[in-house]
Scaffold this motif. Sequence first.
Motif, PDB file in Angstrom:
ATOM      1  N   MET A  17       0.836  -1.197   0.000  1.00 38.54           N
ATOM      2  CA  MET A  17       0.000   0.000   0.000  1.00 38.54           C
ATOM      3  C   MET A  17       0.876   1.253   0.000  1.00 38.54           C
ATOM      4  SD  MET A  17      -2.824   1.300   2.812  1.00 38.54           S
ATOM      5  CE  MET A  17      -3.954  -0.048   2.489  1.00 38.54           C
ATOM      6  N   ARG A  18       0.515   2.223  -0.854  1.00 35.89           N
ATOM      7  CA  ARG A  18       1.255   3.483  -0.866  1.00 35.89           C
ATOM      8  C   ARG A  18       0.990   4.253   0.426  1.00 35.89           C
ATOM      9  NH1 ARG A  18      -0.758   3.431  -6.303  1.00 35.89           N
ATOM     10  NH2 ARG A  18      -2.498   4.761  -5.677  1.00 35.89           N
ATOM     11  N   GLN A  19       1.941   5.115   0.791  1.00 44.53           N
ATOM     12  CA  GLN A  19       1.757   5.917   1.998  1.00 44.53           C
ATOM     13  C   GLN A  19       0.804   7.079   1.754  1.00 44.53           C
ATOM     14  OE1 GLN A  19       5.349   7.599   3.625  1.00 44.53           O
ATOM     15  NE2 GLN A  19       4.425   7.915   5.633  1.00 44.53           N
ATOM     16  N   PHE A  20       0.968   7.760   0.601  1.00 48.44           N
ATOM     17  CA  PHE A  20       0.133   8.918   0.286  1.00 48.44           C
ATOM     18  C   PHE A  20      -0.352   8.856  -1.157  1.00 48.44           C
ATOM     19  CE2 PHE A  20       3.244  10.736   3.392  1.00 48.44           C
ATOM     20  CZ  PHE A  20       2.349  10.929   4.429  1.00 48.44           C
ATOM     21  N   ASP A  21      -1.586   9.289  -1.357  1.00 45.85           N
ATOM     22  CA  ASP A  21      -2.105   9.634  -2.675  1.00 45.85           C
ATOM     23  C   ASP A  21      -2.455  11.115  -2.631  1.00 45.85           C
ATOM     24  OD1 ASP A  21      -1.877   7.201  -3.935  1.00 45.85           O
ATOM     25  OD2 ASP A  21      -3.945   6.579  -3.539  1.00 45.85           O
ATOM     26  N   VAL A  22      -2.062  11.845  -3.661  1.00 49.16           N
ATOM     27  CA  VAL A  22      -2.368  13.275  -3.738  1.00 49.16           C
ATOM     28  C   VAL A  22      -3.399  13.483  -4.833  1.00 49.16           C
ATOM     29  CG1 VAL A  22      -1.468  15.598  -4.074  1.00 49.16           C
ATOM     30  CG2 VAL A  22      -0.040  13.852  -2.983  1.00 49.16           C
ATOM     31  N   PHE A  23      -4.556  13.970  -4.437  1.00 45.66           N
ATOM     32  CA  PHE A  23      -5.686  14.195  -5.335  1.00 45.66           C
ATOM     33  C   PHE A  23      -5.725  15.692  -5.629  1.00 45.66           C
ATOM     34  CE2 PHE A  23      -9.955  12.712  -6.693  1.00 45.66           C
ATOM     35  CZ  PHE A  23     -10.594  13.918  -6.880  1.00 45.66           C
ATOM     36  N   LEU A  49      -8.098   5.568  -5.284  1.00 41.92           N
ATOM     37  CA  LEU A  49      -7.184   5.938  -4.213  1.00 41.92           C
ATOM     38  C   LEU A  49      -6.897   4.723  -3.338  1.00 41.92           C
ATOM     39  CD1 LEU A  49      -8.825   9.366  -3.309  1.00 41.92           C
ATOM     40  CD2 LEU A  49      -6.947   8.918  -4.879  1.00 41.92           C
ATOM     41  N   GLU A  50      -5.621   4.396  -3.209  1.00 44.25           N
ATOM     42  CA  GLU A  50      -5.239   3.171  -2.511  1.00 44.25           C
ATOM     43  C   GLU A  50      -4.334   3.410  -1.312  1.00 44.25           C
ATOM     44  OE1 GLU A  50      -3.359   0.789  -5.431  1.00 44.25           O
ATOM     45  OE2 GLU A  50      -5.189   0.427  -6.594  1.00 44.25           O
ATOM     46  N   ALA A  51      -3.834   4.618  -1.144  1.00 43.16           N
ATOM     47  CA  ALA A  51      -2.849   4.879  -0.099  1.00 43.16           C
ATOM     48  C   ALA A  51      -3.498   4.925   1.281  1.00 43.16           C
ATOM     49  CB  ALA A  51      -2.129   6.192  -0.373  1.00 43.16           C
ATOM     50  N   GLU A  52      -2.654   4.900   2.292  1.00 41.96           N
ATOM     51  CA  GLU A  52      -3.133   4.977   3.668  1.00 41.96           C
ATOM     52  C   GLU A  52      -3.697   6.360   3.976  1.00 41.96           C
ATOM     53  OE1 GLU A  52      -1.406   4.217   8.207  1.00 41.96           O
ATOM     54  OE2 GLU A  52      -0.094   4.064   6.465  1.00 41.96           O
ATOM     55  N   TRP A  53      -3.086   7.398   3.384  1.00 40.81           N
ATOM     56  CA  TRP A  53      -3.529   8.777   3.599  1.00 40.81           C
ATOM     57  C   TRP A  53      -3.728   9.461   2.253  1.00 40.81           C
ATOM     58  CZ3 TRP A  53      -4.849  10.874   8.216  1.00 40.81           C
ATOM     59  CH2 TRP A  53      -4.474  10.157   9.360  1.00 40.81           C
ATOM     60  N   GLU A  85       6.797  16.010   6.604  1.00 42.30           N
ATOM     61  CA  GLU A  85       6.203  16.469   7.862  1.00 42.30           C
ATOM     62  C   GLU A  85       4.868  15.773   8.108  1.00 42.30           C
ATOM     63  OE1 GLU A  85       5.960  18.054  11.412  1.00 42.30           O
ATOM     64  OE2 GLU A  85       7.663  18.522  10.103  1.00 42.30           O
ATOM     65  N   LEU A  86       4.102  15.573   7.045  1.00 43.26           N
ATOM     66  CA  LEU A  86       2.829  14.871   7.180  1.00 43.26           C
ATOM     67  C   LEU A  86       3.044  13.445   7.681  1.00 43.26           C
ATOM     68  CD1 LEU A  86      -0.229  14.737   6.823  1.00 43.26           C
ATOM     69  CD2 LEU A  86       0.144  14.202   4.395  1.00 43.26           C
ATOM     70  N   ALA A  87       4.080  12.791   7.188  1.00 40.75           N
ATOM     71  CA  ALA A  87       4.385  11.433   7.647  1.00 40.75           C
ATOM     72  C   ALA A  87       4.683  11.419   9.142  1.00 40.75           C
ATOM     73  CB  ALA A  87       5.565  10.875   6.855  1.00 40.75           C
ATOM     74  N   ILE A  88       5.392  12.442   9.609  1.00 45.15           N
ATOM     75  CA  ILE A  88       5.702  12.545  11.041  1.00 45.15           C
ATOM     76  C   ILE A  88       4.422  12.724  11.851  1.00 45.15           C
ATOM     77  CG2 ILE A  88       6.820  13.982  12.793  1.00 45.15           C
ATOM     78  CD1 ILE A  88       8.994  14.597  10.695  1.00 45.15           C
ATOM     79  N   GLU A  89       3.526  13.591  11.379  1.00 45.47           N
ATOM     80  CA  GLU A  89       2.299  13.885  12.130  1.00 45.47           C
ATOM     81  C   GLU A  89       1.346  12.692  12.151  1.00 45.47           C
ATOM     82  OE1 GLU A  89       2.634  16.359  13.848  1.00 45.47           O
ATOM     83  OE2 GLU A  89       4.268  17.236  12.700  1.00 45.47           O
ATOM     84  N   THR A  90       1.244  11.982  11.049  1.00 53.25           N
ATOM     85  CA  THR A  90       0.341  10.825  11.037  1.00 53.25           C
ATOM     86  C   THR A  90       0.836   9.740  11.990  1.00 53.25           C
ATOM     87  OG1 THR A  90       1.490   9.913   9.093  1.00 53.25           O
ATOM     88  CG2 THR A  90      -0.479  11.259   8.696  1.00 53.25           C
ATOM     89  N   ASP A  91       2.151   9.631  12.156  1.00 54.07           N
ATOM     90  CA  ASP A  91       2.701   8.675  13.120  1.00 54.07           C
ATOM     91  C   ASP A  91       2.550   9.181  14.553  1.00 54.07           C
ATOM     92  OD1 ASP A  91       3.436   6.881  11.176  1.00 54.07           O
ATOM     93  OD2 ASP A  91       5.508   7.589  11.035  1.00 54.07           O
ATOM     94  N   PHE A 151       0.171  11.170  15.802  1.00 52.06           N
ATOM     95  CA  PHE A 151      -1.212  11.288  16.276  1.00 52.06           C
ATOM     96  C   PHE A 151      -2.063  10.169  15.675  1.00 52.06           C
ATOM     97  CE2 PHE A 151       0.613  15.581  16.238  1.00 52.06           C
ATOM     98  CZ  PHE A 151       0.431  15.945  17.570  1.00 52.06           C
ATOM     99  N   PRO A 152      -1.862   8.938  16.131  1.00 56.53           N
ATOM    100  CA  PRO A 152      -2.586   7.802  15.541  1.00 56.53           C
ATOM    101  C   PRO A 152      -4.087   7.840  15.779  1.00 56.53           C
ATOM    102  CG  PRO A 152      -1.394   7.137  17.521  1.00 56.53           C
ATOM    103  CD  PRO A 152      -0.938   8.526  17.202  1.00 56.53           C
ATOM    104  N   MET A 153      -4.548   8.660  16.748  1.00 57.23           N
ATOM    105  CA  MET A 153      -5.983   8.727  17.030  1.00 57.23           C
ATOM    106  C   MET A 153      -6.701   9.685  16.093  1.00 57.23           C
ATOM    107  SD  MET A 153      -4.221  11.111  18.625  1.00 57.23           S
ATOM    108  CE  MET A 153      -4.261  12.777  19.307  1.00 57.23           C
ATOM    109  N   VAL A 154      -5.947  10.378  15.234  1.00 58.75           N
ATOM    110  CA  VAL A 154      -6.517  11.381  14.340  1.00 58.75           C
ATOM    111  C   VAL A 154      -6.806  10.763  12.975  1.00 58.75           C
ATOM    112  CG1 VAL A 154      -6.044  13.552  13.142  1.00 58.75           C
ATOM    113  CG2 VAL A 154      -5.404  13.288  15.545  1.00 58.75           C
ATOM    114  N   ASP A 155      -7.964  11.109  12.410  1.00 59.23           N
ATOM    115  CA  ASP A 155      -8.376  10.562  11.114  1.00 59.23           C
ATOM    116  C   ASP A 155      -8.157  11.523   9.961  1.00 59.23           C
ATOM    117  OD1 ASP A 155      -9.834   7.981  12.011  1.00 59.23           O
ATOM    118  OD2 ASP A 155     -10.678   9.538  13.288  1.00 59.23           O
ATOM    119  N   ALA A 156      -7.897  12.799  10.274  1.00 57.02           N
ATOM    120  CA  ALA A 156      -7.742  13.801   9.219  1.00 57.02           C
ATOM    121  C   ALA A 156      -6.950  14.983   9.762  1.00 57.02           C
ATOM    122  CB  ALA A 156      -9.112  14.264   8.718  1.00 57.02           C
ATOM    123  N   PHE A 157      -6.323  15.711   8.850  1.00 56.18           N
ATOM    124  CA  PHE A 157      -5.531  16.883   9.224  1.00 56.18           C
ATOM    125  C   PHE A 157      -5.938  18.082   8.374  1.00 56.18           C
ATOM    126  CE2 PHE A 157      -2.943  13.368  10.647  1.00 56.18           C
ATOM    127  CZ  PHE A 157      -2.387  13.818  11.837  1.00 56.18           C
TER     128      PHE A 157
END
Length: 261
Positions: free
Chosen positions: A1-7, A43-47, A64-70, A72-78
């Motif tokens: 699975m990709r880490q990010f997809d940018v739409f 869209l297949e990525a985790e974020w 930086e987004l990768a750092i924040e997603t790690d 704050f695991p309780m967060v679903d969106a930024f």
Amino acid sequence: MRQFDVFVFDEPGEDFDRWAPPFTDPALGWFHTNRWNGDLEKLEAEWIVFAHPSIKIDRDFLNELAIETDSFPMVDAFAPRVKARDHFFGGLAVDGSRGFSPIGEEEELRYVAAPIPLIGVFSRRIIQRTGLFDLTLPKEFRLMDYSLRMAHAGGKMFSVPYLVAHANENDLGEATGTSNDLFKVIDGEFLKAESSVHPLWNVLYTTLPVSNLMKFTACHPTTVLDFFKTRELKIKRDKATALSKLTEKHLRDISAKRKSR
């Protein structure tokens, strides 16, 4: 699975076919389209990062987004902050009779109701629970509506001061398809426009308690007649809130004026 997809949501025009991703990476997918819902299934990525072309998505932002997603695991969106014209603009908060207002430039870590309309980040798991964008709304209100429906699905959106994306300064005076230029969309001034009143009312009707809707209606009398045109909105509201996980506490957390606990 990709880490990010940018739409990248764009408008058809002379430059549409000239667009190219600023860089490529095996852990990253790029989707440049004007079909908000048509490409969601790809869209297949985790974020997933939803962004307007005027917002620069570069390696520094994604790192930086990768750092924040790690972190704050309780967060679903930024709701990333956007730097434009030497200022930083964050997400939107529920704000009584105004409907919504931008959070302050000096705000610390906090939950928000929605991102600014030009960029938002959502986990794939919460997208699967939230569903599709409401294409009947003007584009400036789609991420707002989506974020609030996400809250009913149990998702929470976080604003982190050091998660910053930069706006392309050359684009800030261009039209977005309404009477508002891009900078007014970034700084929240578009919320005060007369053309925003009815879309805001629709979002409030379908996603927030009646008390919020009535405060807004009282300050915007032209929306009273909208109560007679709510058949489709009621269906959307029932679908969004049927099994709502949006608590009173979280509603306070995403509001501009918090009540003392």
